[in-house]
Design an enzyme around this catalytic site. Structure first.
Site, PDB file in Angstrom:
ATOM      1  N   MET A  30      20.329 -26.810   0.577  1.00 17.36           N
ATOM      2  CA  MET A  30      21.473 -26.451   0.472  1.00 17.36           C
ATOM      3  C   MET A  30      20.860 -24.473  -0.069  1.00 17.36           C
ATOM      4  O   MET A  30      21.700 -23.709   0.111  1.00 17.36           O
ATOM      5  CB  MET A  30      22.747 -26.397  -0.859  1.00 17.36           C
ATOM      6  CG  MET A  30      22.618 -27.830  -0.658  1.00 17.36           C
ATOM      7  SD  MET A  30      23.935 -28.237  -1.432  1.00 17.36           S
ATOM      8  CE  MET A  30      24.536 -28.424  -3.004  1.00 17.36           C
ATOM      9  N   GLY A  31      19.646 -24.905   0.599  1.00 17.70           N
ATOM     10  CA  GLY A  31      19.534 -22.645   0.960  1.00 17.70           C
ATOM     11  C   GLY A  31      19.570 -22.444  -0.170  1.00 17.70           C
ATOM     12  O   GLY A  31      18.996 -23.064  -1.879  1.00 17.70           O
ATOM     13  N   LEU A  33      16.650 -20.818  -1.992  1.00 18.86           N
ATOM     14  CA  LEU A  33      15.378 -21.624  -2.072  1.00 18.86           C
ATOM     15  C   LEU A  33      14.621 -20.614  -3.367  1.00 18.86           C
ATOM     16  O   LEU A  33      14.341 -19.775  -2.389  1.00 18.86           O
ATOM     17  CB  LEU A  33      14.491 -21.345  -0.584  1.00 18.86           C
ATOM     18  CG  LEU A  33      15.733 -22.198   0.434  1.00 18.86           C
ATOM     19  CD1 LEU A  33      14.737 -22.685   1.718  1.00 18.86           C
ATOM     20  CD2 LEU A  33      15.914 -23.735   0.095  1.00 18.86           C
ATOM     21  N   HIS A  37      11.931 -25.820  -4.092  1.00 19.28           N
ATOM     22  CA  HIS A  37      11.726 -26.061  -2.771  1.00 19.28           C
ATOM     23  C   HIS A  37      10.547 -26.033  -2.113  1.00 19.28           C
ATOM     24  O   HIS A  37      10.560 -26.982  -1.342  1.00 19.28           O
ATOM     25  CB  HIS A  37      12.808 -24.886  -2.305  1.00 19.28           C
ATOM     26  CG  HIS A  37      14.582 -25.227  -2.782  1.00 19.28           C
ATOM     27  ND1 HIS A  37      15.326 -24.189  -3.166  1.00 19.28           N
ATOM     28  CD2 HIS A  37      15.916 -26.155  -2.117  1.00 19.28           C
ATOM     29  CE1 HIS A  37      15.949 -24.886  -3.558  1.00 19.28           C
ATOM     30  NE2 HIS A  37      16.492 -26.198  -3.358  1.00 19.28           N
ATOM     31  N   GLN A  61      30.104 -32.197  -0.355  1.00 18.78           N
ATOM     32  CA  GLN A  61      29.669 -32.477  -1.931  1.00 18.78           C
ATOM     33  C   GLN A  61      30.610 -31.796  -2.975  1.00 18.78           C
ATOM     34  O   GLN A  61      29.976 -31.878  -4.170  1.00 18.78           O
ATOM     35  CB  GLN A  61      28.799 -32.784  -1.721  1.00 18.78           C
ATOM     36  CG  GLN A  61      27.921 -31.703  -1.523  1.00 18.78           C
ATOM     37  CD  GLN A  61      26.180 -31.623  -1.147  1.00 18.78           C
ATOM     38  OE1 GLN A  61      25.363 -31.709  -0.725  1.00 18.78           O
ATOM     39  NE2 GLN A  61      25.179 -31.395  -2.186  1.00 18.78           N
TER      40      GLN A  61
HETATM   41  O1  PAF Z   1      19.796 -31.761  -3.167  1.00 13.78           O
HETATM   42  C1  PAF Z   1      20.869 -30.843  -2.362  1.00 13.78           C
HETATM   43  O2  PAF Z   1      19.952 -29.890  -2.812  1.00 13.78           O
HETATM   44  C2  PAF Z   1      22.031 -31.306  -1.743  1.00 13.78           C
HETATM   45  O3  PAF Z   1      22.717 -32.527  -2.695  1.00 13.78           O
HETATM   46  C3  PAF Z   1      21.993 -31.879  -0.278  1.00 13.78           C
HETATM   47  C4  PAF Z   1      20.350 -33.015  -0.253  1.00 13.78           C
HETATM   48  C5  PAF Z   1      20.723 -31.138   0.490  1.00 13.78           C
HETATM   49  C6  PAF Z   1      22.202 -32.491   0.444  1.00 13.78           C
HETATM   50  O4  PAF Z   1      23.034 -32.018   0.787  1.00 13.78           O
END
Ligand code: PAF
Length: 281
Positions: A30-31, A33, A37, A61
């Site tokens: 979701m950026g 980072l 990540h 979500q």
């Molecule tokens: O873990 C995350 O950053 C998010 O839940 C994902 C897996 C990118 C889905 O939006």
């Protein structure tokens, strides 16, 4: 590194690699980072010829009172970091690309059972949003493998189960949690913490370790869970759960069961909700 926002450009790039017989890994994010990540990216790099990262703050979500609006969006910074860490292609779609009929009218994936507990119980609908967006990303990128952080332990298990249940041709890999020197698991949400809260936050990790120790000494699981919750409350956290579960399916272990367990905590500190876990094996 190429950045694309639309599905045809993404598919064209991946098709080009495939035509040369190259394998493709996906790192969904979701950026905003951080080193955590980039460790996923490193694992992806080691396992595939090409790496695609996605940056998409997925609206489905987040619950109505959660941090969708304030979730940090730092695309230019993420682009630079991904390029530096060997990403071949960044997919950064708009909401309309991921949800052509609107997020509220999207087809949705529900993974039953494992999503009823822990995060699923405290964030209703959260895992439907995660499973749906991850499945869409898999369909768009069609990667050979995808890497997810073990920090979101239940998310990893939900995705593994979805992949198996829907026979999706993707290998799912979990990558170890990266931590600050004081033990706090790296998370984009850590930046919401005040200095005082940041100083307290490593108690989550310490509590997980204590839960493991106490179980090893033969204490009853429920007593350990209650003691962990009280300890967090006394320090100023508002815990959603401190639980010991079976790592495989997150079900409650039987009395005396000691193999294949994991401790998981979710707790609020001020306005920030933190999660962490500690697999016992
Ligand atoms: O873990 C995350 O950053 C998010 O839940 C994902 C897996 C990118 C889905 O939006």
């Amino acid at each position: 590194m190429q950045t694309v926002q639309d599905a045809p450009s993404l598919r064209a790039a991946v098709r080009g690699w495939r035509s040369q017989g190259q394998t493709v890994a996906l790192v969904p994010t979701m950026g905003n980072l951080h080193a955590g990540h980039y460790s996923l990216l490193k694992l992806a790099r080691a396992r595939a010829d090409r790496v695609v990262a996605s940056v998409f703050v997925n609206p489905t979500q987040f619950g109505p009172n959660e941090d969708f609006e304030r979730y940090p969006r730092t695309l230019a910074q993420d682009q630079a970091g991904l390029a530096e860490h060997g990403c071949d292609l960044l997919f950064a779609p708009e909401v309309a690309t991921m949800y052509p009929f609107g997020a509220e009218h999207s087809a949705s994936i529900h993974v039953p059972g494992i999503t009823d507990t822990l995060e699923g119980a405290h964030r209703p609908g959260h895992f439907d949003g995660v499973a749906t967006v991850v499945c869409k990303l898999f369909n768009l990128v069609q990667p050979d493998l995808a890497v997810f952080g073990q920090k979101d332990f239940q998310q990893l298990k939900v995705i593994e189960r979805m992949v198996r249940d829907l026979a999706l041709p993707v290998k799912v890999m979990g990558a170890p949690t990266l931590r600050a020197d004081d033990g706090l698991a790296l998370s984009s949400r850590n930046q919401y913490l005040s200095d005082a809260e940041r100083a307290l936050a490593p108690l989550i990790r310490q509590t997980l370790q204590q839960m493991r120790e106490l179980l090893g000494k033969g204490h009853a699981r429920r007593i350990i869970e209650e003691a962990a919750q009280s300890k967090l409350e006394r320090a100023g956290f508002v815990p959603d759960y401190a639980a010991i579960r079976r790592a495989e399916d997150l079900a409650e272990p039987a009395e005396g069961e000691r193999e294949g367990l994991v401790a998981l905590i979710a707790a609020r500190l001020g306005t920030t909700r933190l999660i962490d876990n500690l697999p016992f094996d």
